[in-house]
Design an enzyme around this catalytic site. Structure first.
Site, PDB file in Angstrom:
ATOM      1  N   ARG A   1       0.637  -1.234  -0.074  1.00 28.57           N
ATOM      2  CA  ARG A   1      -0.012   0.006   0.083  1.00 28.57           C
ATOM      3  C   ARG A   1       0.946   1.228  -0.020  1.00 28.57           C
ATOM      4  O   ARG A   1       1.837   1.166   0.530  1.00 28.57           O
ATOM      5  CB  ARG A   1      -0.876   0.191   1.415  1.00 28.57           C
ATOM      6  CG  ARG A   1      -1.691  -1.049   1.217  1.00 28.57           C
ATOM      7  CD  ARG A   1      -2.656  -0.919   2.652  1.00 28.57           C
ATOM      8  NE  ARG A   1      -3.624  -2.218   2.591  1.00 28.57           N
ATOM      9  CZ  ARG A   1      -3.373  -3.046   3.430  1.00 28.57           C
ATOM     10  NH1 ARG A   1      -2.260  -3.366   3.991  1.00 28.57           N
ATOM     11  NH2 ARG A   1      -4.369  -4.280   3.501  1.00 28.57           N
TER      12      ARG A   1
ATOM     13  N   LYS B   1      -2.374  -2.114   7.938  1.00 28.64           N
ATOM     14  CA  LYS B   1      -3.510  -1.545   8.727  1.00 28.64           C
ATOM     15  C   LYS B   1      -3.370  -2.199   9.847  1.00 28.64           C
ATOM     16  O   LYS B   1      -3.020  -3.096  10.271  1.00 28.64           O
ATOM     17  CB  LYS B   1      -4.767  -1.838   7.824  1.00 28.64           C
ATOM     18  CG  LYS B   1      -4.934  -1.198   6.627  1.00 28.64           C
ATOM     19  CD  LYS B   1      -6.325  -1.606   6.110  1.00 28.64           C
ATOM     20  CE  LYS B   1      -6.290  -0.868   4.683  1.00 28.64           C
ATOM     21  NZ  LYS B   1      -7.876  -1.357   4.068  1.00 28.64           N
TER      22      LYS B   1
ATOM     23  N   HIS C   1      -2.651   2.489  -5.845  1.00 25.23           N
ATOM     24  CA  HIS C   1      -3.618   1.427  -5.549  1.00 25.23           C
ATOM     25  C   HIS C   1      -4.132   0.468  -6.928  1.00 25.23           C
ATOM     26  O   HIS C   1      -4.213  -0.653  -7.017  1.00 25.23           O
ATOM     27  CB  HIS C   1      -4.789   1.871  -4.780  1.00 25.23           C
ATOM     28  CG  HIS C   1      -5.345   0.885  -3.982  1.00 25.23           C
ATOM     29  ND1 HIS C   1      -4.579   0.521  -2.645  1.00 25.23           N
ATOM     30  CD2 HIS C   1      -6.360   0.024  -3.778  1.00 25.23           C
ATOM     31  CE1 HIS C   1      -5.289  -0.269  -1.776  1.00 25.23           C
ATOM     32  NE2 HIS C   1      -6.328  -0.667  -2.568  1.00 25.23           N
TER      33      HIS C   1
ATOM     34  N   ARG D   1      -1.185  -1.762  -7.061  1.00 25.18           N
ATOM     35  CA  ARG D   1      -1.454  -2.774  -5.996  1.00 25.18           C
ATOM     36  C   ARG D   1      -2.268  -3.999  -6.790  1.00 25.18           C
ATOM     37  O   ARG D   1      -2.245  -5.357  -6.778  1.00 25.18           O
ATOM     38  CB  ARG D   1      -2.035  -2.215  -4.658  1.00 25.18           C
ATOM     39  CG  ARG D   1      -2.148  -3.477  -3.866  1.00 25.18           C
ATOM     40  CD  ARG D   1      -2.694  -2.618  -2.457  1.00 25.18           C
ATOM     41  NE  ARG D   1      -3.515  -3.356  -1.268  1.00 25.18           N
ATOM     42  CZ  ARG D   1      -2.812  -4.121  -0.337  1.00 25.18           C
ATOM     43  NH1 ARG D   1      -1.693  -4.190  -0.264  1.00 25.18           N
ATOM     44  NH2 ARG D   1      -3.658  -4.924   0.285  1.00 25.18           N
TER      45      ARG D   1
ATOM     46  N   HIS E   1      -4.378  -8.930   3.132  1.00 30.69           N
ATOM     47  CA  HIS E   1      -5.830  -8.788   3.506  1.00 30.69           C
ATOM     48  C   HIS E   1      -6.196  -9.855   4.995  1.00 30.69           C
ATOM     49  O   HIS E   1      -5.551 -10.765   4.999  1.00 30.69           O
ATOM     50  CB  HIS E   1      -6.546  -9.423   2.480  1.00 30.69           C
ATOM     51  CG  HIS E   1      -6.548  -8.572   1.293  1.00 30.69           C
ATOM     52  ND1 HIS E   1      -6.835  -8.981   0.001  1.00 30.69           N
ATOM     53  CD2 HIS E   1      -6.449  -7.314   1.201  1.00 30.69           C
ATOM     54  CE1 HIS E   1      -6.704  -8.166  -0.927  1.00 30.69           C
ATOM     55  NE2 HIS E   1      -6.318  -6.999  -0.067  1.00 30.69           N
TER      56      HIS E   1
ATOM     57  N   TYR F   1     -10.104 -10.108  -7.098  1.00 31.87           N
ATOM     58  CA  TYR F   1      -9.204 -10.371  -8.052  1.00 31.87           C
ATOM     59  C   TYR F   1      -9.401 -11.466  -9.009  1.00 31.87           C
ATOM     60  O   TYR F   1      -8.965 -11.294 -10.123  1.00 31.87           O
ATOM     61  CB  TYR F   1      -7.746 -10.347  -7.377  1.00 31.87           C
ATOM     62  CG  TYR F   1      -7.370  -8.796  -6.811  1.00 31.87           C
ATOM     63  CD1 TYR F   1      -7.165  -7.663  -7.484  1.00 31.87           C
ATOM     64  CD2 TYR F   1      -7.374  -8.853  -5.440  1.00 31.87           C
ATOM     65  CE1 TYR F   1      -7.095  -6.544  -6.949  1.00 31.87           C
ATOM     66  CE2 TYR F   1      -7.167  -7.980  -4.699  1.00 31.87           C
ATOM     67  CZ  TYR F   1      -7.003  -6.756  -5.397  1.00 31.87           C
ATOM     68  OH  TYR F   1      -6.609  -5.500  -4.625  1.00 31.87           O
TER      69      TYR F   1
END
Length: 294
Positions: A147, A171, A240, A243, A266, A275
């Protein structure tokens, strides 16, 4: 009269804007026209769930409305029938058992492999420290899928050349390790040499500005956008997108979904699964272009 009194209620008692009231009126009118067309009459107090379901199908299949638009229209009708129930005009809400269509998540935007190859092999990133740094930033995004915040937060100590690993903080301060290959290692070592010669006094950050300080989001966002514009016509040209491109490329080249999930950081595999839809959509495009009877 019932529709007019409902619209007056929205405007004068609920203080809805004129534009909003007009939209509610149009939604109810659209149902009215459908009922009259299909059954020759329309009475709001006699509407049944079956009519609503048929109307939804008509909106989506015949008129091409998106699930978002249909759900907005259903919201207007729900408000209308709540009003009729409160007024004692009816005891039955025909929308009580109606579920609106699920809103589809937009597919991730990504670059094709040939576009990335053109960017990395042919594009001019400029000379000196900035050119070397900017090219490496694009390479790191594409090679690791990290990210924007993770790239900016990367410190010198987070790069382990002996193990070929990057330690990134994602995150909720969750850390993960991302492997990198020989080609990226060469580019990183080249960048470090140029950086150390050009800017002797600097922060602990791996990627820095010419004043030695850590990068900030807008700077990276703009340099990515500027460079992606050289090879892509996508409306969205952000870190992004790179990514997304990393994830799609991995899956197109038979990487396991679970492995891609871990590399992207994730929490749930359902996030990564989008995806697979993106790669399937690309496959459908190729099929339609290539097959004579597609």
């Amino acid at each position: 009269m019932l529709i007019e009194s409902f619209l007056d209620y929205l405007q004068y008692e609920r203080n809805y804007s004129e534009k909003t009231v007009l939209a509610y009126g149009e939604d109810i009118k659209q149902l009215q026209e459908f009922a009259q067309e299909e059954y020759g009459r329309f009475n709001p107090l006699e509407v049944e769930a079956e009519l609503i379901r048929e109307w939804i199908v008509s909106l989506m299949d015949d008129k091409g409305y998106t699930s978002t638009s249909v759900n907005r229209k259903l919201s207007s009708l729900r408000t209308f029938y709540k009003y009729l129930l409160r007024q004692g005009e009816t005891t039955i809400d025909p929308l009580r058992k109606i579920k609106g269509p699920k809103n589809k998540k937009p597919l991730p935007v990504f670059l094709k492999e040939n576009e990335m190859n053109r960017l990395l092999d042919e594009a001019d990133f400029g000379e000196g420290f900035k050119g070397c740094r900017d090219r490496l930033i694009i390479e790191v995004f594409y090679a690791t899928g990290m990210r924007l915040s993770e790239l900016i937060g990367l410190d010198n100590k987070d790069v382990d050349f002996s193990a070929s690993l990057l330690k990134v903080t994602g995150k909720r301060n969750k850390q993960r390790l991302i492997p990198f290959g020989d080609e990226l290692q060469e580019l990183m070592l080249e960048y470090i040499n140029v950086r150390n010669e050009t800017i002797p006094e600097r922060s602990e950050a791996f990627f820095i500005r010419e004043n030695g300080e850590r990068l900030y989001k807008n700077l990276v966002y703009n340099l990515v956008k500027r460079n992606l514009s050289k090879v892509a016509t996508l409306k969205k040209k952000s870190p992004h997108v790179l990514r997304h491109t990393f994830a799609t490329t991995m899956l197109n080249n038979e990487a396991e979904l679970g492995a891609v999930k871990e590399l992207l950081g994730h929490e749930s595999i359902t996030t990564t699964e989008i995806y697979t839809h993106a790669t399937f959509e690309e496959l459908k495009k190729v099929y339609k272009q290539a097959h004579p009877r597609a």
